[in-house]
Scaffold this motif. Structure first.
Motif, mmCIF file in Angstrom:
data_model
loop_
_atom_site.group_PDB
_atom_site.id
_atom_site.type_symbol
_atom_site.label_atom_id
_atom_site.label_comp_id
_atom_site.label_asym_id
_atom_site.label_seq_id
_atom_site.Cartn_x
_atom_site.Cartn_y
_atom_site.Cartn_z
ATOM 1 N N MET A 1 0.839 -1.199 0.000
ATOM 2 C CA MET A 1 0.000 0.000 0.000
ATOM 3 C C MET A 1 0.870 1.244 0.000
ATOM 4 S SD MET A 1 -2.899 1.223 2.771
ATOM 5 C CE MET A 1 -4.106 0.009 2.254
ATOM 6 N N LYS A 2 0.548 2.185 -0.889
ATOM 7 C CA LYS A 2 1.304 3.425 -0.922
ATOM 8 C C LYS A 2 0.936 4.301 0.278
ATOM 9 C CE LYS A 2 2.223 3.821 -5.856
ATOM 10 N NZ LYS A 2 2.231 4.727 -7.032
ATOM 11 N N LYS A 3 1.906 5.157 0.676
ATOM 12 C CA LYS A 3 1.712 6.021 1.829
ATOM 13 C C LYS A 3 1.761 7.478 1.387
ATOM 14 C CE LYS A 3 3.768 4.961 5.705
ATOM 15 N NZ LYS A 3 2.621 4.523 6.551
ATOM 16 N N ALA A 4 0.848 8.284 1.935
ATOM 17 C CA ALA A 4 0.789 9.709 1.613
ATOM 18 C C ALA A 4 0.765 10.526 2.901
ATOM 19 C CB ALA A 4 -0.445 10.024 0.778
ATOM 20 N N LEU A 5 1.402 11.693 2.839
ATOM 21 C CA LEU A 5 1.404 12.646 3.945
ATOM 22 C C LEU A 5 0.763 13.943 3.466
ATOM 23 C CD1 LEU A 5 2.356 13.652 6.784
ATOM 24 C CD2 LEU A 5 4.451 14.437 5.636
ATOM 25 N N ILE A 6 -0.240 14.423 4.193
ATOM 26 C CA ILE A 6 -0.830 15.735 3.950
ATOM 27 C C ILE A 6 -0.455 16.619 5.128
ATOM 28 C CG2 ILE A 6 -2.965 17.045 3.608
ATOM 29 C CD1 ILE A 6 -4.289 14.358 2.771
ATOM 30 N N PHE A 7 0.191 17.762 4.866
ATOM 31 C CA PHE A 7 0.394 18.714 5.959
ATOM 32 C C PHE A 7 -0.482 19.933 5.701
ATOM 33 C CE2 PHE A 7 4.087 19.541 3.161
ATOM 34 C CZ PHE A 7 4.099 20.938 3.048
ATOM 35 N N GLN A 8 -1.364 20.242 6.675
ATOM 36 C CA GLN A 8 -2.369 21.277 6.477
ATOM 37 C C GLN A 8 -2.278 22.345 7.556
ATOM 38 O OE1 GLN A 8 -5.224 22.053 8.374
ATOM 39 N NE2 GLN A 8 -5.199 20.407 9.884
ATOM 40 N N GLY A 9 -2.560 23.590 7.145
ATOM 41 C CA GLY A 9 -2.523 24.702 8.088
ATOM 42 C C GLY A 9 -2.406 26.018 7.346
ATOM 43 N N GLY A 10 -1.860 27.017 8.026
ATOM 44 C CA GLY A 10 -1.741 28.335 7.419
ATOM 45 C C GLY A 10 -3.037 29.115 7.509
ATOM 46 N N TRP A 11 -3.285 29.957 6.506
ATOM 47 C CA TRP A 11 -4.434 30.860 6.509
ATOM 48 C C TRP A 11 -5.750 30.089 6.537
ATOM 49 C CZ3 TRP A 11 -7.681 32.699 2.161
ATOM 50 C CH2 TRP A 11 -8.480 33.780 2.529
ATOM 51 N N ASP A 12 -6.608 30.418 7.506
ATOM 52 C CA ASP A 12 -7.849 29.669 7.697
ATOM 53 C C ASP A 12 -8.866 29.889 6.580
ATOM 54 O OD1 ASP A 12 -7.051 28.439 10.034
ATOM 55 O OD2 ASP A 12 -7.918 29.976 11.345
ATOM 56 N N GLY A 13 -8.739 30.998 5.829
ATOM 57 C CA GLY A 13 -9.704 31.308 4.787
ATOM 58 C C GLY A 13 -9.803 30.256 3.702
ATOM 59 N N HIS A 14 -8.760 29.450 3.537
ATOM 60 C CA HIS A 14 -8.794 28.371 2.548
ATOM 61 C C HIS A 14 -9.309 27.050 3.126
ATOM 62 C CE1 HIS A 14 -5.811 30.320 -0.525
ATOM 63 N NE2 HIS A 14 -7.068 30.678 -0.734
ATOM 64 N N GLU A 15 -9.811 27.101 4.345
ATOM 65 C CA GLU A 15 -10.399 25.923 4.988
ATOM 66 C C GLU A 15 -9.472 24.704 4.898
ATOM 67 O OE1 GLU A 15 -14.996 27.310 3.988
ATOM 68 O OE2 GLU A 15 -14.217 25.486 3.080
ATOM 69 N N PRO A 16 -8.236 24.843 5.402
ATOM 70 C CA PRO A 16 -7.255 23.775 5.212
ATOM 71 C C PRO A 16 -7.649 22.431 5.809
ATOM 72 C CG PRO A 16 -6.464 25.403 6.801
ATOM 73 C CD PRO A 16 -7.666 25.992 6.138
ATOM 74 N N ALA A 17 -8.279 22.433 6.975
ATOM 75 C CA ALA A 17 -8.654 21.160 7.591
ATOM 76 C C ALA A 17 -9.717 20.438 6.767
ATOM 77 C CB ALA A 17 -9.148 21.391 9.023
ATOM 78 N N GLN A 18 -10.715 21.194 6.288
ATOM 79 C CA GLN A 18 -11.776 20.585 5.480
ATOM 80 C C GLN A 18 -11.233 20.073 4.155
ATOM 81 O OE1 GLN A 18 -11.878 23.542 7.171
ATOM 82 N NE2 GLN A 18 -13.986 24.282 7.342
ATOM 83 N N VAL A 19 -10.374 20.867 3.519
ATOM 84 C CA VAL A 19 -9.792 20.457 2.244
ATOM 85 C C VAL A 19 -8.914 19.229 2.431
ATOM 86 C CG1 VAL A 19 -8.211 21.130 0.395
ATOM 87 C CG2 VAL A 19 -9.953 22.740 1.191
ATOM 88 N N ALA A 20 -8.164 19.184 3.535
ATOM 89 C CA ALA A 20 -7.316 18.021 3.807
ATOM 90 C C ALA A 20 -8.150 16.754 3.921
ATOM 91 C CB ALA A 20 -6.503 18.238 5.079
ATOM 92 N N GLU A 21 -9.337 16.855 4.503
ATOM 93 C CA GLU A 21 -10.206 15.681 4.636
ATOM 94 C C GLU A 21 -10.704 15.207 3.273
ATOM 95 O OE1 GLU A 21 -11.114 13.614 7.232
ATOM 96 O OE2 GLU A 21 -9.369 14.639 8.075
ATOM 97 N N ILE A 22 -11.011 16.153 2.380
ATOM 98 C CA ILE A 22 -11.439 15.785 1.028
ATOM 99 C C ILE A 22 -10.309 15.063 0.303
ATOM 100 C CG2 ILE A 22 -12.209 16.661 -1.216
ATOM 101 C CD1 ILE A 22 -13.431 19.050 0.341
#
Length: 216
Positions: A1-22
């Motif tokens: 199985m391949k492994k992926a890392l998402i690092f999310q944060g920064g300016w809240d206006g881009h909804e980083p947590a929600q986008v990371a979940e998508i």
């Protein structure tokens, strides 16, 4: 199985947590084992070589050199890099090495949010855009400064909204591109201002194709 890392944060206006979940959901459906982190310390504390794909989702902000260097090095050794909008194309504005790896940097969105524009698919036979047709978006239209070495897969036409730049000739601005960084493949899509835009079927398809293509 391949492994992926998402690092999310920064300016809240881009909804980083929600986008990371998508993004996480897209990758899990493609059989990736996905790790999501909300701290850049992960880049310096973890062995990044275990990941086949890294997805930056961090608008603006600052990054320490001992966090950025491992990222630059692991992509050069073959780990894929893929991302979208400001989460990858407007991260760490002072870090030109990061921009060099990504292949471009956001500089403006004339008309701000709510601009209606067309995304023109350039190569329907390429794995990144195979079978896709031109489509409309109502969102920010990103004006980018780009590396001439990138391979462009989709564009949008400027000028559209008013601004002093309209005195220039019409140009086709890259929306989707790919490039290499050492042995690593790099993919970028300028769409995705907020989670609602990322959920558009066309954006989901572009991101699925791009992340799978870029992964080692």
């Amino acid at each position: 199985m391949k492994k992926a890392l998402i690092f999310q944060g920064g300016w809240d206006g881009h909804e980083p947590a929600q986008v990371a979940e998508i993004i996480k959901d897209i990758l899990k459906k493609e059989a990736f084992d996905v790790t999501v982190t909300d701290t850049l310390e992960t880049l310096q504390k973890e062995d990044l070589s275990i990941y086949d794909l890294i997805v930056p989702n961090w608008t603006q902000g600052t990054i320490e050199r001992d966090q950025l260097t491992p990222l630059l090095e692991v992509v050069a050794k073959g780990t894929g890099l893929a991302g979208l909008h400001g989460g990858m194309g407007d991260s760490f504005r002072m870090e030109t090495d990061y921009q060099f790896m990504v292949g471009g940097q956001w500089v403006a969105h004339p008309g701000d949010d709510g601009v209606t524009y067309t995304v023109n698919i350039k190569d329907e036979d390429h794995p990144l855009t195979k079978g896709m047709k031109d489509f409309q978006v109502i969102s920010e239209q990103y004006y980018m400064h780009v590396d001439p070495a990138i391979k462009v897969h989709a564009t949008t036409r400027f000028p559209n909204a008013k601004g002093p730049y309209v005195s220039d000739d019409e140009i086709d601005m890259p929306v989707v591109w790919s490039k290499k960084w050492g042995q690593g493949k790099v993919y970028y899509c300028s769409l995705g201002h907020v989670a609602e835009v990322v959920r558009m079927p066309e954006v989901m398809e572009l991101m699925r194709n791009g992340m799978v293509w870029a992964s080692r």
